[in-house]
Write an enzyme that holds these catalytic residues in place. Structure first.
Site, PDB file in Angstrom:
ATOM      1  N   GLU A   1       0.860  -1.046   0.003  1.00 60.89           N
ATOM      2  CA  GLU A   1       0.117   0.042  -0.025  1.00 60.89           C
ATOM      3  C   GLU A   1       0.841   1.199  -0.172  1.00 60.89           C
ATOM      4  OE1 GLU A   1      -1.533   3.340   1.286  1.00 60.89           O
ATOM      5  OE2 GLU A   1      -1.747   2.283   3.065  1.00 60.89           O
TER       6      GLU A   1
ATOM      7  N   CYS B   1      -2.132   8.606   3.542  1.00 59.57           N
ATOM      8  CA  CYS B   1      -2.026   8.287   2.122  1.00 59.57           C
ATOM      9  C   CYS B   1      -3.330   8.525   1.041  1.00 59.57           C
ATOM     10  CB  CYS B   1      -1.582   7.014   1.865  1.00 59.57           C
ATOM     11  SG  CYS B   1      -2.574   5.710   2.773  1.00 59.57           S
TER      12      CYS B   1
END
Length: 527
Positions: free
Chosen positions: A305, A339
């Site tokens: 990720e 993020c």
């Protein structure tokens, strides 16, 4: 920089503080000392270290310049582990795998996970305090993250006993026939745990990033070696303590705490050790690419990720107040250090003025300060270098023609890591504030007229993690959602992460998914 070696020259004032710190701190084990006052100090007991090295200083990101200079920003000293420790942990994990896999039932693993979740909830106040002190996020956000983190444990405690977990599977009718023409046998597919899983988590969600990885791995029957961020190791230590109290064996869930010096060698051991069958990493795209290369010789399963640079589109038919509230939720959580934060705001020309004015009015009311203050709703950035980077990008954007509507400055009176919540308009799409992930509290705005132009601008990125847009037109909702090149799309919402939905990106934002049934599949092989 928040990490400094223990051996260094001290001023007289620093030496005096060091003696005071040691005198007033709690020595919880041979490898951790802390000044944090907790209801349950035993939460911060560290793993046994075989090969002694330096001490890692854990600092409060909200510290003032004076506190950093005199050393009083230090909240804990943790003994650093290295490659030898990582190898030892992997060996122990590998030996424990068969017993964890074959000698526990799915129901037993489920009950341990459920107990772990309960213990985390019971220790909410201590965990939230630890998290705020080492990550800087406001206490109310830390409290919310504890609940968010336990949601993954609860979800995978339930998934552990379902047919899509380890031991489950399915039957397929045989294509073969006997002499008399009747079906000959059946094809059986069975799910099995992949093996030893090495997990690497970031600092911005110190609990949730751990539980989102560890819970499905343990539910599937894998053993785990976790390397938390060197910036926020204390939360990981406390969560690990509670896992052990819940009955999860120490050798099944292990910690490796490295600093910036030993992190590369620990990561290399994770990737190159043949006993490791799975790597899961949340962090930068550059490091993710390196881990892919290092893991290629042993062909490991990877979940990555990586970075984002999320677009946030507001169409002319959107509810402006709803869009502004969604934008604030997406952009300013954890001071913009997530993020999935919206970075690139793409606003229809017809509503730009109304959107900006409403956003400016609400953001101007933010209380920026130390996370433990009850009035704070935005804390510091994680490091001085992060604040300086944001400042440089903002100044560059203004130099390229952007207009600063609000903020744009460092807040040195609060501390070197603080930056004002900022709104920029007329941002050049070629500027760094637009083309790279900001990881800071800056709204960068550009405008559009046609739907196709908004979509093209949103997709003009090598990242493809999250995206957002606001519209009341249902035909447009489905049309735009399909065309956006992202792993996740939020529609009229600013927060889209949940244990029940698959989390992950496309393009250079990573591989695999976390959360949902897809999350446990990352730790299973089909035989």
């Amino acid at each position: 920089m928040f990490l400094r070696p223990k051996m260094k020259l001290l001023t007289l004032k620093q030496a005096e503080f060091a003696l005071t710190f040691l005198a007033t701190s709690i020595r919880l084990s041979s490898s951790l000392t802390t000044s944090i006052n907790l209801r349950d100090p035993s939460l911060l007991r560290t793993p046994s270290v075989t090969f002694h090295r330096e001490s890692l200083e854990v600092l409060d990101p909200a510290a003032t310049t004076r506190e950093i200079e005199d050393g009083s920003a230090v909240i804990a000293l943790v003994e650093v582990m290295n490659r030898a420790d990582a190898k030892k942990a992997i060996d122990v994990s590998s030996k424990a795998f068969d017993q964890w896999r074959f000698q526990t039932t799915a129901m037993e693993r489920s009950k341990m996970l459920a107990r772990w979740s309960t213990l985390i909830t019971e220790n909410l106040d201590d965990l939230a305090k630890i998290m705020t002190l080492e990550s800087g996020k406001p206490l109310r956000e830390s409290i919310g993250e504890v609940s968010y983190g336990t949601s993954f444990i609860d979800y995978y405690a339930a998934e552990a006993i379902r047919t899509n977990s380890a031991g489950g599977g399915y039957l397929v009718p045989s294509p073969f026939s006997s002499v008399d023409g009747s079906p000959r046998g059946k094809v059986m597919a069975v799910q099995e745990p992949v093996g030893v899983a090495c997990l690497i988590t970031p600092w911005n969600f110190p609990i949730a990033m751990i539980t989102r990885k560890v819970a499905p791995a343990l539910a599937a029957g894998c053993t785990v070696v976790l390397k938390p961020s060197e910036t926020t190791p204390l939360t990981a230590i406390a969560v690990k303590q509670l896992a052990n109290r819940a009955g999860i064996p120490d050798e099944v869930f292990q910690l490796v705490i490295a600093d910036k010096t030993t992190t590369p060698e620990v990561g290399e051991e994770f990737c190159m050790n043949p006993a490791v069958k799975k790597i899961s990493f949340t962090g930068s795209t550059a490091v993710g690419k390196l881990l892919m290369k290092l893991s290629s010789d042993t062909v490991k399963r990877l979940s990555l990720e990586l970075g984002g640079n999320a677009p946030f589109i507001v169409f002319e038919d959107a509810d402006i107040e709803q869009a502004v509230n969604a934008a604030i939720a997406s952009k300013f959580r954890n001071a913009g250090q997530t993020c999935v934060c919206a970075d690139r705001f793409i606003i229809h020309e017809d509503i730009e003025e109304n959107f900006i004015e409403s956003l400016r009015r609400k953001v101007a009311k933010f209380q920026v300060g130390a996370g433990l203050s009850k009035d704070t709703n935005m804390g510091p950035l994680i490091a001085e270098s992060a604040a300086i980077s944001v400042k440089e990008k903002v100044d560059e954007a203004i130099g390229q023609g952007a207009e600063c509507v609000l903020g744009g400055e460092l807040l040195p009176d609060l501390g070197p890591n603080f930056f004002e919540p900022t709104i920029l308009r007329n941002v050049d799409p070629l500027s760094r504030i637009w083309s790279t992930e900001t990881f800071g509290p800056v709204v960068a705005i550009a405008t559009f007229l046609r739907e196709e132009d908004a979509i093209d601008l949103a997709n003009d990125s090598s990242s493809g993690l999250a995206s957002y847009f606001c519209s009341k037109d249902m035909a447009r909702v489905f049309r735009v959602a399909e065309r956006l090149e992202n792993g996740m799309v939020g529609i009229n919402e600013g927060i889209i992460s949940t244990a029940t939905a698959p989390f992950g990106g496309v393009k250079e934002s990573g591989l695999g998914r976390e959360g949902s049934p897809a999350g446990i599949a990352e730790y299973l092989e089909t035989k």
